[in-house]
Design a protein around this motif. Structure first.
Motif, mmCIF file in Angstrom:
data_model
loop_
_atom_site.group_PDB
_atom_site.id
_atom_site.type_symbol
_atom_site.label_atom_id
_atom_site.label_comp_id
_atom_site.label_asym_id
_atom_site.label_seq_id
_atom_site.Cartn_x
_atom_site.Cartn_y
_atom_site.Cartn_z
ATOM 1 N N SER A 1 81.747 -29.128 29.397
ATOM 2 C CA SER A 1 80.994 -28.033 30.200
ATOM 3 C C SER A 1 79.281 -28.753 30.792
ATOM 4 N N ARG B 1 77.045 -28.118 32.406
ATOM 5 C CA ARG B 1 75.498 -28.050 31.753
ATOM 6 C C ARG B 1 74.722 -28.612 30.642
ATOM 7 N N TRP B 2 75.658 -29.518 29.678
ATOM 8 C CA TRP B 2 75.169 -30.723 29.063
ATOM 9 C C TRP B 2 75.463 -31.682 29.501
ATOM 10 N N ASP C 1 69.001 -27.637 21.276
ATOM 11 C CA ASP C 1 69.631 -26.113 21.540
ATOM 12 C C ASP C 1 70.061 -25.512 20.466
ATOM 13 N N ARG C 2 71.217 -26.488 19.865
ATOM 14 C CA ARG C 2 71.593 -26.306 19.055
ATOM 15 C C ARG C 2 71.368 -26.584 17.331
ATOM 16 N N ASP D 1 78.855 -24.112 15.843
ATOM 17 C CA ASP D 1 77.666 -23.863 15.903
ATOM 18 C C ASP D 1 77.038 -22.291 16.109
ATOM 19 N N ASN E 1 73.869 -21.345 17.055
ATOM 20 C CA ASN E 1 74.395 -21.123 18.320
ATOM 21 C C ASN E 1 74.839 -19.654 18.218
ATOM 22 N N PHE F 1 74.692 -15.492 18.750
ATOM 23 C CA PHE F 1 74.617 -14.859 20.945
ATOM 24 C C PHE F 1 75.171 -13.505 19.723
ATOM 25 N N TRP G 1 84.578 -23.809 21.639
ATOM 26 C CA TRP G 1 84.418 -22.655 23.225
ATOM 27 C C TRP G 1 85.634 -23.498 23.785
ATOM 28 N N ASN H 1 80.282 -17.637 26.807
ATOM 29 C CA ASN H 1 79.781 -18.302 27.731
ATOM 30 C C ASN H 1 81.090 -18.081 29.065
ATOM 31 N N GLN I 1 77.454 -17.183 30.125
ATOM 32 C CA GLN I 1 76.134 -17.909 29.324
ATOM 33 C C GLN I 1 76.489 -18.877 31.007
ATOM 34 N N ASP I 2 75.424 -19.756 31.531
ATOM 35 C CA ASP I 2 75.163 -20.591 31.532
ATOM 36 C C ASP I 2 74.839 -21.093 32.555
ATOM 37 N N LYS J 1 70.073 -20.007 31.720
ATOM 38 C CA LYS J 1 68.948 -21.319 30.545
ATOM 39 C C LYS J 1 68.893 -21.637 31.511
HETATM 40 C C1 BGC Z 1 74.814 -23.410 24.176
HETATM 41 C C2 BGC Z 1 75.318 -22.368 24.853
HETATM 42 C C3 BGC Z 1 76.849 -22.968 25.644
HETATM 43 C C4 BGC Z 1 77.904 -23.623 24.850
HETATM 44 C C5 BGC Z 1 78.780 -23.832 24.829
HETATM 45 C C6 BGC Z 1 75.588 -23.709 22.709
HETATM 46 O O1 BGC Z 1 75.523 -24.128 21.978
HETATM 47 O O2 BGC Z 1 73.933 -22.499 23.631
HETATM 48 O O3 BGC Z 1 74.829 -22.696 26.579
HETATM 49 O O4 BGC Z 1 77.513 -22.597 25.993
HETATM 50 O O5 BGC Z 1 76.745 -23.983 23.102
HETATM 51 O O6 BGC Z 1 78.724 -25.215 25.332
#
Ligand code: BGC
Length: 386
Positions: free
Chosen positions: A59, A61-62, A135-136, A196, A198, A202, A236, A266, A291-292, A312
């Motif tokens: 992903s 974002r990371w 984040d997590r 996770d 989170n 969510f 995910w 997401n 999301q992301d 985010k």
């Molecule tokens: C993050 C999300 C992300 C998901 C999968 C979550 O912990 O907060 O932003 O989409 O992990 O990577």
């Protein structure tokens, strides 16, 4: 906020701007790129080594998170060991062990499985190494010193709000629409990976928001699958969400009823769900959330295929983690803005929560382009530059 902390954040912001200017998008740089000013930063690493452990590069974002944290720490005079664990729990444990062995002074960790790192955290604590959960939340350990994240429950609220907007039940400000359609609308809901922390926030935020509409019959989850255990998506994975959507279409929609809305937690999952619907012959998509603000999904939103995402700003999260690291290494406690929400099973971890925004087709420009997160060209291409 202390002046020093503000200065740290401001430095991060300047850096993010520099990066955005050079890389054509703060979110899209890769680990191989040398950030601007890196030459000086690389020489000035007397601050010591900091280990940064990220879950996966799958992903995007990371990757943006890792790059931004590394750049911010280097700018502040630290040497950085940035590792990605390929979503493999033993790999992440091993990488963290190695960071400790190499003499890291502090660890910043985005855990794959929030409960799997207790051993590493014990070792870190024994060596006097502060740990920042990134984040997590890391669960079941006393030895998590701080947590930087977004308001994850509110992310879920925003996702459900977007779904309700897509169905015409709420207006763009989130207010009830006077002559709203009565429904019932057939929807399906998805959640992230159960390991996770989170994913639970969510889902809870989203389901609480949808509850009145489910209770009064405006919304119907036709499959009947409404518990997080039934709708979760291990690691995910987009393919897993695609497969579940395909199975749902067969089991609950083969009588010709249409899926009229999907809560997706997401963007990666949203794209899997879209593929399943397209393969089943849907030419127009029902509202599907995300999301992301991943670049591929932002293009889909601009093209009217995906309905929404949640932005985010990972640059801000990275800045927060750098500021917290600097505080710890100066012997101070970082400033928390939430000391109640994130109980990890052993203690409430002091947290700094950032706010997120709902992205629809008509505010992509204002939220993502004007902030320098993505360029208009990247969005048109559906791909990050470089
Ligand atoms: C993050 C999300 C992300 C998901 C999968 C979550 O912990 O907060 O932003 O989409 O992990 O990577």
């Amino acid at each position: 906020m202390s002046t020093r902390k503000f200065a740290a954040i401001a430095t991060g912001m300047t850096l993010a701007l520099t990066l955005a200017a050079c890389g054509g998008g703060g979110a899209g740089t890769t680990d191989d790129e040398q950030p601007a000013g890196d030459d000086t930063a690389a020489e000035d690493t007397e601050g010591g080594l900091i280990g940064v452990s990220m879950p996966t590069q799958v992903s995007e974002r990371w990757i943006a998170d890792g790059d931004a944290v590394k750049a911010g720490l280097e700018e502040a005079g630290y040497e950085v060991d940035l590792q990605y664990a390929g979503d493999d729990i033993p790999t992440q444990s091993q990488q963290i062990d190695q960071m400790i062995t190499k003499g890291a002074k502090l660890l910043i960790i985005a855990a794959i499985d929030g409960t799997a790192l207790a051993g590493q955290l014990d070792a870190a604590a024994a060596a006097g190494i502060p740990v920042i959960a990134y984040d997590r939340l890391i669960r079941d350990s006393e030895n998590v010193d701080f947590y930087v994240t977004f308001d994850n429950y509110n992310v879920g609220v925003q996702q459900a709000t977007a779904l309700l907007v897509g169905l015409g039940l709420l207006d763009a400000e989130g207010n009830e629409v006077a002559d709203a359609p009565a429904g019932p609308f057939n929807i399906e809901v998805f959640a992230g990976s159960l390991d996770d922390n989170n994913a639970h926030f969510f889902f809870d935020g989203a389901m609480e928001t949808l509850k009145p509409y489910l209770d009064d019959g405006t919304l119907v989850i036709k499959s009947g699958q409404a518990e997080i255990e039934q709708v979760a998506t291990l690691r995910w994975a987009g393919e897993t969400a695609q497969k579940r959507m395909e199975d749902l279409l067969t089991s609950s929609y083969s009588d010709g009823t249409q899926v009229q809305g999907v809560l997706s937690p997401n963007d990666t999952l949203a794209r899997g769900i879209i593929t399943a619907l397209q393969n089943a012959g849907y030419t127009e998509m029902p509202p599907i959330t995300g999301q992301d603000a991943e670049i591929a999904s932002v293009k889909l939103i601009a093209d009217g295929v995906q309905f929404s995402t949640i932005f985010k700003d990972t640059r801000k999260l990275a800045d927060q983690s750098v500021a917290a690291a600097q505080d710890f290494l100066a012997g101070e406690e970082p400033e928390a803005n939430d000391t109640e929400t994130y109980d990890n099973g052993v203690k409430v971890v002091p947290s700094y929560l950032l706010e997120s925004d709902i992205v629809y087709a008509d505010n992509i420009e204002a939220l993502l382009v004007e902030s320098g997160y993505w360029t208009a060209e990247e969005i048109a291409a559906g791909q990050a530059d470089g």
